[in-house]
Design an enzyme around this catalytic site. Structure first.
Site, PDB file in Angstrom:
ATOM      1  N   GLU A   1       0.467   3.434   9.745  1.00 20.23           N
ATOM      2  CA  GLU A   1      -0.945   3.341   9.623  1.00 20.23           C
ATOM      3  C   GLU A   1      -1.843   4.241  10.259  1.00 20.23           C
ATOM      4  O   GLU A   1      -2.810   3.964  10.760  1.00 20.23           O
ATOM      5  CB  GLU A   1      -1.384   1.817   9.794  1.00 20.23           C
ATOM      6  CG  GLU A   1      -0.924   0.877   8.993  1.00 20.23           C
ATOM      7  CD  GLU A   1      -1.402  -0.597   9.031  1.00 20.23           C
ATOM      8  OE1 GLU A   1      -2.832  -0.627   9.239  1.00 20.23           O
ATOM      9  OE2 GLU A   1      -0.843  -1.699   8.630  1.00 20.23           O
TER      10      GLU A   1
ATOM     11  N   PHE B   1       0.636  -1.213  -0.226  1.00 22.84           N
ATOM     12  CA  PHE B   1      -0.023  -0.104   0.065  1.00 22.84           C
ATOM     13  C   PHE B   1       0.897   1.228   0.016  1.00 22.84           C
ATOM     14  O   PHE B   1       1.789   1.344   0.881  1.00 22.84           O
ATOM     15  CB  PHE B   1      -0.875  -0.130   1.363  1.00 22.84           C
ATOM     16  CG  PHE B   1      -1.823   1.136   1.342  1.00 22.84           C
ATOM     17  CD1 PHE B   1      -2.996   1.294   0.560  1.00 22.84           C
ATOM     18  CD2 PHE B   1      -1.599   2.146   2.481  1.00 22.84           C
ATOM     19  CE1 PHE B   1      -3.810   2.371   0.654  1.00 22.84           C
ATOM     20  CE2 PHE B   1      -2.510   3.265   2.455  1.00 22.84           C
ATOM     21  CZ  PHE B   1      -3.622   3.211   1.771  1.00 22.84           C
TER      22      PHE B   1
ATOM     23  N   ILE C   1       7.354   2.360   2.344  1.00 20.47           N
ATOM     24  CA  ILE C   1       6.675   1.417   1.962  1.00 20.47           C
ATOM     25  C   ILE C   1       6.708   0.070   2.290  1.00 20.47           C
ATOM     26  O   ILE C   1       7.663  -0.427   1.707  1.00 20.47           O
ATOM     27  CB  ILE C   1       6.257   1.715   0.237  1.00 20.47           C
ATOM     28  CG1 ILE C   1       6.104   3.154  -0.131  1.00 20.47           C
ATOM     29  CG2 ILE C   1       5.269   0.669  -0.062  1.00 20.47           C
ATOM     30  CD1 ILE C   1       4.900   3.780   0.522  1.00 20.47           C
TER      31      ILE C   1
ATOM     32  N   SER D   1      -0.456   7.652  16.757  1.00 18.29           N
ATOM     33  CA  SER D   1      -1.361   8.097  17.707  1.00 18.29           C
ATOM     34  C   SER D   1      -2.072   9.422  18.012  1.00 18.29           C
ATOM     35  O   SER D   1      -3.455   9.515  18.040  1.00 18.29           O
ATOM     36  CB  SER D   1      -0.906   7.688  19.011  1.00 18.29           C
ATOM     37  OG  SER D   1      -0.436   6.375  19.101  1.00 18.29           O
TER      38      SER D   1
ATOM     39  N   ALA E   1       3.934  14.173   2.442  1.00 20.75           N
ATOM     40  CA  ALA E   1       2.591  13.532   2.932  1.00 20.75           C
ATOM     41  C   ALA E   1       2.518  12.344   3.777  1.00 20.75           C
ATOM     42  O   ALA E   1       2.438  11.334   3.324  1.00 20.75           O
ATOM     43  CB  ALA E   1       1.689  13.302   1.611  1.00 20.75           C
TER      44      ALA E   1
END
Length: 382
Positions: free
Chosen positions: A363, A123, A157, A366, A130
């Protein structure tokens, strides 16, 4: 809510546990030293169907629902996190986009080989400009005839060096902000696509991250994933779906650390008694156990919600936040319970401690999870 596992899932769960404990654990030190997963382990994982957890049976996967998948992730999480991440990134964010948003042609073209582990998925959202601000993408996609031309660089990645199929987010309409982002299925073999150098990391050895570079990369128009302009929404869906799985992997690691800590605290003698008899140690172990059981309940609740097709944006963010923070707390206490031996790299505690740190970052950090939670609460209370 019903978390009862079918007999088939219970059987597979036992098989995965046996495989992890006898095969993967036996090479954990080797993975750490060589920074690679032995081919034997990868081939055995393929034979067990572990690369096809998220893929429906009609495309040669196991077609397991989220609750069952989390039960298996929990077992996988109890071993070397590099191996755990290779499997988890592929079966989570690496394939779920094609499963959930791909058209029939795309599914039949890619999913069978991905289910067999012949093609690994990755992904690609994060860029140098970014990270947490995922809408600030610089990678562009310009339509030219029957293809799109992609230009840009992604970094950090996971599975980049092993992957054959990438879900890539790129800007197709710069004037529309988040609504101008489109997702693409990009193959490693496409003209203009290149994988950069492997990025050395603090932990997760055996799981490789790298840049991917697209210079006039030619992507067929049929490889648009979902509708044009829906890439940012797709990315949020993919990440939200994967957060229950990530929490389950964290849960497996937490349980492993608790098991090791209780065993050590019963065997280690100080002041003529096992250290578990000392209140300071006993309290740390009790706190670890509370985090483990809280994470277990929360994980399976959100997994059940996903299976029911319920909206889980807030709950998935809460779970990602709690699961990663709990893993770090448990790992820290495990080092403290083990004392000096917990700091020595010959033992697994030190490895889990290093591996845990990334869970608060990848991903979605926090801090970003807190923003998502607060944003959803604002909507609910309006």
């Amino acid at each position: 809510m019903d978390f009862q596992l079918s007999e088939d899932i219970q059987f597979l769960k036992r098989n995965v546990r046996d495989f992890v404990q006898t095969e993967v654990e036996s090479v954990a030190a080797q993975i750490e030293q060589e920074d690679r997963i032995p081919e034997k382990i990868i081939n055995m994982s393929k034979e067990m169907g572990l690369f096809g957890l998220s893929i429906p049976e009609e495309y040669e996967g196991l077609g397991i629902g989220m609750v069952g998948k989390c039960a298996l992730y929990e077992e996988i999480g109890a071993t070397h996190n590099g191996y755990t991440t290779l499997i988890g990134a592929h079966t989570g964010i690496g394939t779920v986009g094609i499963v959930e948003m791909g058209n029939e042609q795309q599914k039949r073209k890619y999913l069978p080989a991905m289910a067999r582990g012949e093609k690994i998925g990755a992904f690609a959202l994060t860029e140098p400009s970014a990270g947490s601000n995922a809408t600030n993408l610089k990678t562009t996609a310009v339509k030219q005839g029957d293809k799109y031309i992609l230009n840009g660089t992604k970094h950090y990645i996971t599975n980049a060096t092993e992957a054959d199929v990438f879900t890539v987010m790129a800007v197709t309409d710069p004037g529309k902000g988040a609504k101008g982002i489109t997702s693409f299925i990009v193959e490693k073999s496409f003209k203009g696509f290149q994988v950069g150098a492997t990025e050395p990391k603090m932990g997760l050895r055996g799981s490789h991250s790298a840049e991917i570079i697209m210079e006039d990369c030619e992507v067929p128009i049929e490889n648009v994933l979902g509708a044009e302009g829906q890439g940012y929404v797709n990315a949020l869906k993919i990440l939200a779906n994967g957060r229950a799985g990530l929490a389950a992997r964290n849960l497996g690691s937490c349980q492993k650390l608790l098991d090791l800590s209780v065993k050590y605290a019963q065997e280690r003698i100080q002041f003529d008694v096992p250290i578990i008899e000392h209140q300071a140690v006993a309290h740390m172990i009790a706190e670890m156990a509370v985090d483990v059981e809280s994470l277990r309940s929360f994980t399976y609740r959100v997994a059940w919600m996903v299976e029911q097709g319920m909206k889980v944006i807030k709950e998935a963010a809460m779970l990602k936040l709690f699961g990663s923070e709990a893993y770090n707390r448990v790992a820290d206490k495990a080092v403290q319970v083990h004392g000096g031996i917990g700091y020595i790299s010959d033992y697994p505690i030190e490895r889990f401690f290093r591996d845990a740190r990334i869970t608060r970052i990848y991903e979605g950090t926090s801090e970003i999870q807190k923003n998502i939670i607060a944003g959803q609460l604002k909507k609910e209370y309006c």
